[in-house]
Design a protein around this motif. Structure first.
Motif, PDB file in Angstrom:
ATOM      1  N   ILE A   1       0.868  -1.181   0.000  1.00  0.00           N
ATOM      2  CA  ILE A   1       0.000   0.000   0.000  1.00  0.00           C
ATOM      3  C   ILE A   1       0.901   1.226   0.000  1.00  0.00           C
ATOM      4  N   SER A   2       0.725   2.082  -0.977  1.00  0.00           N
ATOM      5  CA  SER A   2       1.498   3.319  -1.033  1.00  0.00           C
ATOM      6  C   SER A   2       0.574   4.482  -1.330  1.00  0.00           C
ATOM      7  N   THR A   3       1.085   5.682  -1.130  1.00  0.00           N
ATOM      8  CA  THR A   3       0.216   6.864  -1.187  1.00  0.00           C
ATOM      9  C   THR A   3       0.259   7.643  -2.492  1.00  0.00           C
ATOM     10  N   ASP A   4       1.394   7.641  -3.202  1.00  0.00           N
ATOM     11  CA  ASP A   4       1.629   8.584  -4.305  1.00  0.00           C
ATOM     12  C   ASP A   4       1.370  10.011  -3.815  1.00  0.00           C
ATOM     13  N   ILE A   5       1.942  10.317  -2.664  1.00  0.00           N
ATOM     14  CA  ILE A   5       1.677  11.594  -2.006  1.00  0.00           C
ATOM     15  C   ILE A   5       2.643  12.662  -2.496  1.00  0.00           C
ATOM     16  N   TYR A   6       2.140  13.866  -2.578  1.00  0.00           N
ATOM     17  CA  TYR A   6       2.951  15.057  -2.835  1.00  0.00           C
ATOM     18  C   TYR A   6       2.207  16.223  -2.209  1.00  0.00           C
ATOM     19  N   ARG A   7       2.759  17.398  -2.315  1.00  0.00           N
ATOM     20  CA  ARG A   7       2.251  18.540  -1.557  1.00  0.00           C
ATOM     21  C   ARG A   7       0.742  18.762  -1.747  1.00  0.00           C
ATOM     22  N   GLY A   8       0.277  18.727  -2.970  1.00  0.00           N
ATOM     23  CA  GLY A   8      -1.125  19.029  -3.244  1.00  0.00           C
ATOM     24  C   GLY A   8      -2.092  18.049  -2.626  1.00  0.00           C
ATOM     25  N   ASN A   9      -1.872  16.737  -2.830  1.00  0.00           N
ATOM     26  CA  ASN A   9      -2.848  15.779  -2.291  1.00  0.00           C
ATOM     27  C   ASN A   9      -2.606  15.462  -0.825  1.00  0.00           C
ATOM     28  N   ARG A  10      -1.473  15.928  -0.281  1.00  0.00           N
ATOM     29  CA  ARG A  10      -1.283  15.861   1.175  1.00  0.00           C
ATOM     30  C   ARG A  10      -2.121  16.930   1.864  1.00  0.00           C
ATOM     31  N   LEU A  11      -2.105  18.121   1.331  1.00  0.00           N
ATOM     32  CA  LEU A  11      -2.816  19.234   1.973  1.00  0.00           C
ATOM     33  C   LEU A  11      -4.300  19.242   1.644  1.00  0.00           C
ATOM     34  N   ASN A  12      -4.666  18.867   0.421  1.00  0.00           N
ATOM     35  CA  ASN A  12      -6.042  19.013  -0.043  1.00  0.00           C
ATOM     36  C   ASN A  12      -6.769  17.701  -0.284  1.00  0.00           C
ATOM     37  N   GLY A  13      -6.098  16.579  -0.111  1.00  0.00           N
ATOM     38  CA  GLY A  13      -6.709  15.285  -0.347  1.00  0.00           C
ATOM     39  C   GLY A  13      -6.688  14.937  -1.829  1.00  0.00           C
ATOM     40  N   PRO A  14      -7.130  13.735  -2.155  1.00  0.00           N
ATOM     41  CA  PRO A  14      -7.787  12.751  -1.289  1.00  0.00           C
ATOM     42  C   PRO A  14      -6.846  11.852  -0.494  1.00  0.00           C
ATOM     43  N   VAL A  15      -5.526  12.105  -0.541  1.00  0.00           N
ATOM     44  CA  VAL A  15      -4.583  11.218   0.137  1.00  0.00           C
ATOM     45  C   VAL A  15      -4.432  11.596   1.615  1.00  0.00           C
ATOM     46  N   PHE A  16      -3.990  12.813   1.880  1.00  0.00           N
ATOM     47  CA  PHE A  16      -3.754  13.356   3.226  1.00  0.00           C
ATOM     48  C   PHE A  16      -2.560  12.724   3.945  1.00  0.00           C
ATOM     49  N   SER A  17      -2.558  11.407   4.094  1.00  0.00           N
ATOM     50  CA  SER A  17      -1.516  10.753   4.891  1.00  0.00           C
ATOM     51  C   SER A  17      -1.550   9.258   4.654  1.00  0.00           C
ATOM     52  N   MET A  18      -0.494   8.575   5.073  1.00  0.00           N
ATOM     53  CA  MET A  18      -0.500   7.124   5.012  1.00  0.00           C
ATOM     54  C   MET A  18      -1.594   6.550   5.899  1.00  0.00           C
ATOM     55  N   GLY A  19      -1.783   7.111   7.088  1.00  0.00           N
ATOM     56  CA  GLY A  19      -2.832   6.615   7.975  1.00  0.00           C
ATOM     57  C   GLY A  19      -4.198   6.653   7.328  1.00  0.00           C
ATOM     58  N   ASN A  20      -4.480   7.721   6.588  1.00  0.00           N
ATOM     59  CA  ASN A  20      -5.763   7.839   5.898  1.00  0.00           C
ATOM     60  C   ASN A  20      -5.918   6.747   4.846  1.00  0.00           C
ATOM     61  N   VAL A  21      -4.859   6.491   4.084  1.00  0.00           N
ATOM     62  CA  VAL A  21      -4.920   5.456   3.049  1.00  0.00           C
ATOM     63  C   VAL A  21      -5.070   4.075   3.682  1.00  0.00           C
ATOM     64  N   LEU A  22      -4.336   3.810   4.761  1.00  0.00           N
ATOM     65  CA  LEU A  22      -4.467   2.519   5.436  1.00  0.00           C
ATOM     66  C   LEU A  22      -5.876   2.308   5.974  1.00  0.00           C
ATOM     67  N   SER A  23      -6.492   3.379   6.461  1.00  0.00           N
ATOM     68  CA  SER A  23      -7.855   3.277   6.998  1.00  0.00           C
ATOM     69  C   SER A  23      -8.841   2.830   5.921  1.00  0.00           C
ATOM     70  N   LYS A  24      -8.570   3.166   4.671  1.00  0.00           N
ATOM     71  CA  LYS A  24      -9.448   2.753   3.578  1.00  0.00           C
ATOM     72  C   LYS A  24      -9.412   1.242   3.400  1.00  0.00           C
ATOM     73  N   PHE A  25      -8.257   0.640   3.660  1.00  0.00           N
ATOM     74  CA  PHE A  25      -8.164  -0.808   3.513  1.00  0.00           C
ATOM     75  C   PHE A  25      -8.787  -1.539   4.697  1.00  0.00           C
ATOM     76  N   LEU A  26      -8.749  -0.943   5.881  1.00  0.00           N
ATOM     77  CA  LEU A  26      -9.541  -1.493   6.985  1.00  0.00           C
ATOM     78  C   LEU A  26     -11.019  -1.449   6.630  1.00  0.00           C
ATOM     79  N   TYR A  27     -11.455  -0.318   6.081  1.00  0.00           N
ATOM     80  CA  TYR A  27     -12.861  -0.174   5.671  1.00  0.00           C
ATOM     81  C   TYR A  27     -13.242  -1.260   4.661  1.00  0.00           C
ATOM     82  N   LEU A  28     -12.334  -1.596   3.757  1.00  0.00           N
ATOM     83  CA  LEU A  28     -12.608  -2.596   2.727  1.00  0.00           C
ATOM     84  C   LEU A  28     -12.683  -4.014   3.288  1.00  0.00           C
TER      85      LEU A  28
END
Length: 390
Positions: free
Chosen positions: A284-311
């Motif tokens: 599981i990786s984020t493909d995170i950079y400044r824009g999607n860290r600050l404005n979403g939909p990524v925000f953080s690794m914790g947020n992305v991991l939470s999506k897989f718990l939801y699944l």
């Protein structure tokens, strides 16, 4: 939340009492993802002992109050070259501050600027590796494979040789907006460069042409498909949500699957189809950079991991995808374990029961009642507080 408050106490105690990375301290009453409660003794930046909860010894006691501990999270797909806009960010902003102790830059730089990226890591607390973009210009523009003159084979080989401790593979972004009229040819060149350098490929997939079947037919064991859960028309599943036969064949020959959430590359519906058919999880990786860290939909690794718990993935499966699985692909199993004698490389996190909206790259909202939040990392004996991003 009780756990969140407990971690604040950890931070306070650490900064008041544990002033150098050489002092021995005990991280007390933390638990592995299995639920086993332990103490971890840390001295001189290394794990000096692992005991049953309450039995650890040291000059200082830092009470984790039941927070989870894992080996440091690894993000296999980030963009960490701060000079590039929008696809860049500061290494520690997307690393240790978000609970991630190791990041892998996914092709921000080609041969022209890979030395600059390597130099930046010397100032970071986050451990950094990189995939080298096969285009010498990298992400200075987003059609970096549209002109084959930008693919300089000798420069790729020289860069890999010069940065053998840093470069872990070659990156080719094979989608319509990137390759333009070059079609599949950049990937053929990347395959040849992989043979020449001994480096695996990470291949970005997205809108066609080229057709996704043509792309995956060129991939081999240990190559990485990133964005495999994207919801674009040219994806790895048919109209009924079944995996393409070519995709199943690729998995059978040992292709590595990486999420690479990003701004436009993760779909809840596709992820549900993948789970239904028993595909994944590799990393599981984020493909995170400044824009999607600050404005979403990524925000953080914790947020992305939470999506897989939801699944419906278990905590163990989810955390393995950013620890043991990623460490194994990197060929650095020590990064995915908690073992006496190793450098202290830990992520502290909570599993909190609260209602949160999660959003995918298609704009689809789902509501979860359980979220993973990184609270801190220990890197070489130093505790660093995380910044919570929902």
């Amino acid at each position: 939340m009780r756990h969140s408050h407990a971690i604040v106490n950890i931070i306070t105690l650490y900064h008041k009492k544990v002033r150098t990375v050489n002092e021995k301290f005990v991280l007390r009453h933390v638990k592995r993802v299995s639920g086993e409660e332990i103490d971890i003794e840390i001295e001189n930046g290394k794990i000096a002992g692992i005991t049953s909860a309450g039995e650890g010894c040291g000059a200082h006691v830092v009470d984790g109050c039941g927070a989870y501990v894992s080996s440091g999270w690894i993000d296999m797909h980030v963009h960490a070259f701060p000079e590039f806009d929008p696809y860049g960010d500061e290494m520690d902003e997307i690393g240790v501050k978000l609970g991630v102790t190791t990041i892998v830059d996914a092709g921000s730089c080609g041969a022209d600027r890979i030395s600059e990226l390597a130099a930046h890591r010397e100032q970071a607390k986050t451990r950094v590796y990189a995939f080298l973009n096969i285009s010498r210009i990298g992400l200075v523009r987003i059609d970096e494979l549209s002109n084959l003159e930008w693919l300089d084979r000798e420069l790729v080989k020289q860069s890999v040789q010069a940065h053998s401790d840093f470069i872990v593979g070659l990156k080719a972004r094979i989608s319509r907006s990137v390759v333009g009229a070059s079609g599949i040819e950049p990937l053929r060149i990347a395959r040849e460069l992989s043979y020449d350098t001994g480096m695996p490929l990470m291949v970005h997939i997205g809108s066609g042409p080229p057709d996704i079947r043509e792309v995956i037919s060129l991939l081999q064991r240990n190559d990485v498909i990133t964005h495999y859960l994207n919801g674009k028309k040219n994806n790895l599943f048919d109209a009924e949500g079944r995996p393409l036969q070519e995709f199943s064949d690729a998995i059978g020959r040992g292709i590595h699957l990486d999420v690479g959430h990003g701004t436009a590359s993760f779909s809840f519906k596709v992820a549900e189809a993948a789970k239904q058919h028993g595909i994944g999880l590799h990393t599981i990786s984020t493909d995170i950079y400044r824009g999607n860290r600050l404005n979403g939909p990524v925000f953080s690794m914790g947020n992305v991991l939470s999506k897989f718990l939801y699944l419906g993935y278990s905590l163990e499966e989810t955390i393995a995808a950013v620890t043991t699985h990623a460490a194994a692909w990197l060929g650095k199993p020590e990064l995915g374990r908690i073992q006496v004698g190793d450098r202290a490389n830990l992520t502290l996190f909570t599993l909190d029961n609260k209602t949160v909206e999660l959003i995918d790259s298609e704009g689809e909202l789902r509501v979860t009642n359980q979220v993973i939040e990184a609270k801190g990392v220990i890197v070489d004996g130093e505790f660093i507080e995380c910044e919570v991003r929902s």
